[in-house]
Design a protein around this motif. Structure first.
Motif, PDB file in Angstrom:
ATOM      1  N   CYS A 286      -9.339 -12.184   8.994  1.00 34.87           N
ATOM      2  CA  CYS A 286     -11.012 -10.849   8.081  1.00 34.87           C
ATOM      3  C   CYS A 286     -10.632 -10.690   7.328  1.00 34.87           C
ATOM      4  CB  CYS A 286     -11.130 -10.050   9.130  1.00 34.87           C
ATOM      5  SG  CYS A 286     -11.523  -9.863  11.227  1.00 34.87           S
ATOM      6  N   TYR A 287      -9.160 -11.790   6.175  1.00 35.25           N
ATOM      7  CA  TYR A 287      -9.313 -11.195   4.403  1.00 35.25           C
ATOM      8  C   TYR A 287     -10.426 -11.563   3.720  1.00 35.25           C
ATOM      9  CZ  TYR A 287      -8.017 -11.290  -0.374  1.00 35.25           C
ATOM     10  OH  TYR A 287      -7.828 -11.217  -1.385  1.00 35.25           O
ATOM     11  N   CYS A 288     -11.095 -10.883   3.124  1.00 32.66           N
ATOM     12  CA  CYS A 288     -12.655 -10.971   1.733  1.00 32.66           C
ATOM     13  C   CYS A 288     -11.592 -11.105   0.691  1.00 32.66           C
ATOM     14  CB  CYS A 288     -13.219 -10.709   2.626  1.00 32.66           C
ATOM     15  SG  CYS A 288     -14.847 -10.391   2.625  1.00 32.66           S
ATOM     16  N   PRO A 289     -11.686 -12.256  -0.078  1.00 35.26           N
ATOM     17  CA  PRO A 289     -10.948 -11.839  -1.284  1.00 35.26           C
ATOM     18  C   PRO A 289     -11.977 -11.870  -2.365  1.00 35.26           C
ATOM     19  CG  PRO A 289     -10.859 -14.279  -0.731  1.00 35.26           C
ATOM     20  CD  PRO A 289     -11.530 -13.320   1.356  1.00 35.26           C
ATOM     21  N   PRO A 290     -13.677 -11.664  -2.043  1.00 33.57           N
ATOM     22  CA  PRO A 290     -14.380 -10.960  -3.004  1.00 33.57           C
ATOM     23  C   PRO A 290     -14.989  -9.714  -2.853  1.00 33.57           C
ATOM     24  CG  PRO A 290     -15.385 -12.773  -2.186  1.00 33.57           C
ATOM     25  CD  PRO A 290     -14.390 -12.418  -1.345  1.00 33.57           C
ATOM     26  N   VAL A 291     -14.267  -9.016  -1.824  1.00 34.81           N
ATOM     27  CA  VAL A 291     -13.899  -7.533  -2.265  1.00 34.81           C
ATOM     28  C   VAL A 291     -12.693  -7.066  -1.795  1.00 34.81           C
ATOM     29  CG1 VAL A 291     -16.181  -6.994  -1.162  1.00 34.81           C
ATOM     30  CG2 VAL A 291     -14.031  -7.240   0.646  1.00 34.81           C
ATOM     31  N   ASP A 292     -11.335  -7.744  -2.438  1.00 38.86           N
ATOM     32  CA  ASP A 292     -10.825  -6.843  -2.617  1.00 38.86           C
ATOM     33  C   ASP A 292     -10.541  -6.134  -3.794  1.00 38.86           C
ATOM     34  OD1 ASP A 292      -7.363  -6.659  -1.880  1.00 38.86           O
ATOM     35  OD2 ASP A 292      -7.038  -9.068  -2.415  1.00 38.86           O
ATOM     36  N   ASN A 293      -9.208  -5.490  -4.340  1.00 36.36           N
ATOM     37  CA  ASN A 293      -8.814  -4.914  -5.372  1.00 36.36           C
ATOM     38  C   ASN A 293      -8.899  -6.364  -6.166  1.00 36.36           C
ATOM     39  OD1 ASN A 293      -6.165  -4.863  -4.898  1.00 36.36           O
ATOM     40  ND2 ASN A 293      -6.625  -2.846  -5.425  1.00 36.36           N
ATOM     41  N   PRO A 294      -8.747  -5.613  -7.575  1.00 42.88           N
ATOM     42  CA  PRO A 294      -8.497  -6.706  -9.065  1.00 42.88           C
ATOM     43  C   PRO A 294      -6.921  -7.008  -8.777  1.00 42.88           C
ATOM     44  CG  PRO A 294      -9.730  -5.091  -9.592  1.00 42.88           C
ATOM     45  CD  PRO A 294      -9.316  -4.787  -8.404  1.00 42.88           C
ATOM     46  N   SER A 295      -6.143  -6.411  -8.214  1.00 41.32           N
ATOM     47  CA  SER A 295      -4.532  -7.226  -7.458  1.00 41.32           C
ATOM     48  C   SER A 295      -4.464  -7.808  -6.672  1.00 41.32           C
ATOM     49  CB  SER A 295      -3.215  -5.492  -7.776  1.00 41.32           C
ATOM     50  OG  SER A 295      -3.873  -4.865  -8.718  1.00 41.32           O
ATOM     51  N   GLN A 296      -5.659  -7.723  -6.386  1.00 44.13           N
ATOM     52  CA  GLN A 296      -5.168  -8.691  -5.041  1.00 44.13           C
ATOM     53  C   GLN A 296      -4.340  -7.719  -4.125  1.00 44.13           C
ATOM     54  OE1 GLN A 296      -4.688 -12.745  -6.889  1.00 44.13           O
ATOM     55  NE2 GLN A 296      -7.097 -13.256  -5.666  1.00 44.13           N
ATOM     56  N   ILE A 297      -4.031  -6.942  -3.520  1.00 47.90           N
ATOM     57  CA  ILE A 297      -3.270  -6.146  -2.960  1.00 47.90           C
ATOM     58  C   ILE A 297      -3.331  -6.498  -1.283  1.00 47.90           C
ATOM     59  CG2 ILE A 297      -4.137  -3.753  -2.221  1.00 47.90           C
ATOM     60  CD1 ILE A 297      -1.060  -3.937  -2.946  1.00 47.90           C
ATOM     61  N   THR A 298      -4.908  -7.057  -0.722  1.00 45.42           N
ATOM     62  CA  THR A 298      -4.960  -7.568   0.333  1.00 45.42           C
ATOM     63  C   THR A 298      -4.064  -8.965   0.556  1.00 45.42           C
ATOM     64  OG1 THR A 298      -7.022  -6.244   0.605  1.00 45.42           O
ATOM     65  CG2 THR A 298      -6.338  -7.340   2.200  1.00 45.42           C
ATOM     66  N   ALA A 299      -4.258  -9.234  -0.478  1.00 48.52           N
ATOM     67  CA  ALA A 299      -3.088 -10.636  -0.204  1.00 48.52           C
ATOM     68  C   ALA A 299      -2.249 -10.552  -0.317  1.00 48.52           C
ATOM     69  CB  ALA A 299      -4.169 -11.553  -1.567  1.00 48.52           C
ATOM     70  N   LEU A 300      -1.644  -9.869  -0.925  1.00 49.62           N
ATOM     71  CA  LEU A 300       0.109  -9.749  -0.776  1.00 49.62           C
ATOM     72  C   LEU A 300       0.286  -9.374   0.356  1.00 49.62           C
ATOM     73  CD1 LEU A 300       0.169  -8.681  -4.759  1.00 49.62           C
ATOM     74  CD2 LEU A 300       0.990  -9.694  -3.679  1.00 49.62           C
ATOM     75  N   THR A 301      -0.649  -8.220   0.869  1.00 53.36           N
ATOM     76  CA  THR A 301      -0.261  -7.838   2.151  1.00 53.36           C
ATOM     77  C   THR A 301      -0.556  -8.837   3.202  1.00 53.36           C
ATOM     78  OG1 THR A 301      -0.961  -5.720   1.180  1.00 53.36           O
ATOM     79  CG2 THR A 301      -0.993  -5.997   3.740  1.00 53.36           C
ATOM     80  N   SER A 302      -1.199  -9.662   2.632  1.00 54.27           N
ATOM     81  CA  SER A 302      -1.046 -11.018   3.820  1.00 54.27           C
ATOM     82  C   SER A 302      -0.469 -11.682   4.370  1.00 54.27           C
ATOM     83  CB  SER A 302      -2.744 -11.730   3.886  1.00 54.27           C
ATOM     84  OG  SER A 302      -3.530 -10.640   3.873  1.00 54.27           O
ATOM     85  N   CYS A 303       0.272 -11.998   2.339  1.00 51.41           N
ATOM     86  CA  CYS A 303       1.872 -12.790   2.512  1.00 51.41           C
ATOM     87  C   CYS A 303       2.658 -11.983   3.042  1.00 51.41           C
ATOM     88  CB  CYS A 303       1.649 -13.136   1.045  1.00 51.41           C
ATOM     89  SG  CYS A 303       0.141 -13.761   0.086  1.00 51.41           S
ATOM     90  N   GLN A 304       2.309 -10.416   3.360  1.00 50.85           N
ATOM     91  CA  GLN A 304       3.674 -10.014   3.430  1.00 50.85           C
ATOM     92  C   GLN A 304       4.002 -10.634   5.399  1.00 50.85           C
ATOM     93  OE1 GLN A 304       6.742  -8.678   2.243  1.00 50.85           O
ATOM     94  NE2 GLN A 304       7.799  -8.420   3.680  1.00 50.85           N
ATOM     95  N   LEU A 305       2.627 -10.185   5.214  1.00 51.81           N
ATOM     96  CA  LEU A 305       2.730 -10.638   7.274  1.00 51.81           C
ATOM     97  C   LEU A 305       2.964 -12.098   7.087  1.00 51.81           C
ATOM     98  CD1 LEU A 305      -0.708  -8.538   7.573  1.00 51.81           C
ATOM     99  CD2 LEU A 305       1.535  -7.889   7.974  1.00 51.81           C
ATOM    100  N   LEU A 306       2.561 -12.915   6.816  1.00 52.30           N
ATOM    101  CA  LEU A 306       2.713 -14.250   6.503  1.00 52.30           C
ATOM    102  C   LEU A 306       4.349 -14.796   6.758  1.00 52.30           C
ATOM    103  CD1 LEU A 306       1.798 -16.789   6.947  1.00 52.30           C
ATOM    104  CD2 LEU A 306       1.581 -17.015   4.881  1.00 52.30           C
ATOM    105  N   HIS A 307       4.687 -13.906   5.852  1.00 52.24           N
ATOM    106  CA  HIS A 307       6.463 -13.799   6.038  1.00 52.24           C
ATOM    107  C   HIS A 307       6.940 -13.617   6.780  1.00 52.24           C
ATOM    108  CE1 HIS A 307      10.873 -13.557   4.020  1.00 52.24           C
ATOM    109  NE2 HIS A 307      10.340 -14.777   3.600  1.00 52.24           N
ATOM    110  N   GLU A 308       6.361 -12.477   7.282  1.00 57.93           N
ATOM    111  CA  GLU A 308       7.674 -11.906   8.722  1.00 57.93           C
ATOM    112  C   GLU A 308       7.424 -12.441  10.198  1.00 57.93           C
ATOM    113  OE1 GLU A 308       8.867  -9.266   8.686  1.00 57.93           O
ATOM    114  OE2 GLU A 308       8.901  -8.375   6.952  1.00 57.93           O
TER     115      GLU A 308
END
Ligand SMILES: [Mn+2]
Length: 324
Positions: A286-308
């Motif tokens: 359910c990550y939706c890049p066009p509504v993320d903020n300009p620093s892509q905080i949701t992408a970073l959060t997703s990456c951290q979860l992926l790493h976990e």
């Protein structure tokens, strides 16, 4: 001359802005060889009637996750040394306009993944991606109903609707199809207004535990960890993570945001309590890049979860190898 402390190789490994992006900077392995943990993009969003831009999720997370090819600070392990972690590429989209055909194609693809013994971690796409993955698991290596840890702000337990059984009402469908064991299923993070009260009633009546955001905050992380471990036990368990479980402060770029959610710090604490659970796969959806903020905080959060998730599963892979 003594060894340099900071070698050229190590220096190159930090240049995450360079090279063709893959998940967590892992080698691309589209033919599935030499792989313990397979990272897959599942760029499909036909299961959600409105927010189709979720199909861009895997591409963005590949870019951002290049900088996460590093060790796990709290567990003091390097997952990339514990297991062979590979980017398998994207799930083929042969019938993107016909949800049921698309789901069948994806299922056939995941059957190949499971048959060779790879543990898949998939990046969506919308929440309909979970069910072809789990139907494939059942048809290959996991014929018994699976345990399920489901993070979400929604219970996703609506009956089949809109002419398809692949809408994100999947946790009810997955139970009815005998793919998941409701007695070994826990849902975490529910909150906000609800389309149909009956939807939550169904979850409460059928699943072993539904931990709403309110109840999570009341009981605290240790109690949530205990409950999850009690419910899923030692059996094979899938971890499905809808990013809207997280408060929009930490994950604004999702298809269906709900305010007043759990912060990523609270969720991370709970995930650290999942060490040793028998995880046979996971997804982040359910990550939706066009509504993320300009620093892509949701992408970073997703990456951290992926790493976990990668680290939790890599520890299991290494333990199994030592025991064999
Ligand atoms: Mn949701």
């Amino acid at each position: 001359m003594s060894e340099p402390i900071f070698s050229d190789e190590l220096f190159a490994s930090y240049q995450h802005w360079s090279g063709i992006p893959t998940f967590l900077r892992c080698p691309h392995q589209p033919n599935f060889q030499d792989t313990d943990i397979g990272l897959l993009g599942f760029p499909y969003a036909g299961g959600n009637p409105v927010e189709h831009m979720q199909y861009l999720g895997p591409r963005t997370i590949r870019n951002r996750s290049m900088g996460f090819a590093r060790a796990h600070r709290e567990f003091k392990v390097d997952p990339f040394k514990l297991a062979r972690i590979r980017d398998l590429g994207d799930v083929p989209q042969l019938h993107p306009l016909v949800p049921d055909l698309q789901a069948a194609d994806a299922q056939a693809y995941y059957e190949k993944v499971f048959k060779v013994g790879i543990i898949p971690i998939s990046i969506g796409g919308d929440h309909s991606v979970t069910w072809p993955i789990l139907r494939a698991a059942r048809n290959t290596r996991f014929p018994q109903p699976l345990g399920m840890i489901h993070f979400d702000s929604h219970t996703d337990s609506m009956p089949a609707m809109g002419g398809t059984k692949n809408h994100a009402g999947g946790f009810r469908i997955g139970t009815e199809e005998g793919i998941i064991d409701p007695k070994r299923t826990v849902q975490i993070g529910m909150r906000g207004p609800v389309a149909l009260l009956e939807q939550d009633d169904w979850s409460n009546e059928n699943f072993a535990a539904v931990i709403t955001t309110e109840s999570f905050v009341e009981q605290g992380e240790e109690s949530v960890i205990k409950k999850v471990r009690e419910v899923v036990g030692d059996g094979p368990t899938y971890l499905s993570f809808d990013l809207d479980a997280i408060d929009p402060v930490d994950a604004p770029g999702v298809a269906d945001p709900e305010i007043n959610g759990l912060r990523i710090r609270e969720i991370m604490k709970v995930i650290h309590g999942f060490r040793g659970l028998n995880l046979m796969g996971a997804d982040i959806v359910c990550y939706c890049p066009p509504v993320d903020n300009p620093s892509q905080i949701t992408a970073l959060t997703s990456c951290q979860l992926l790493h976990e998730f990668v680290t939790l599963i890599a520890e299991n892979v290494a333990k199994k190898r030592t025991a064999a």
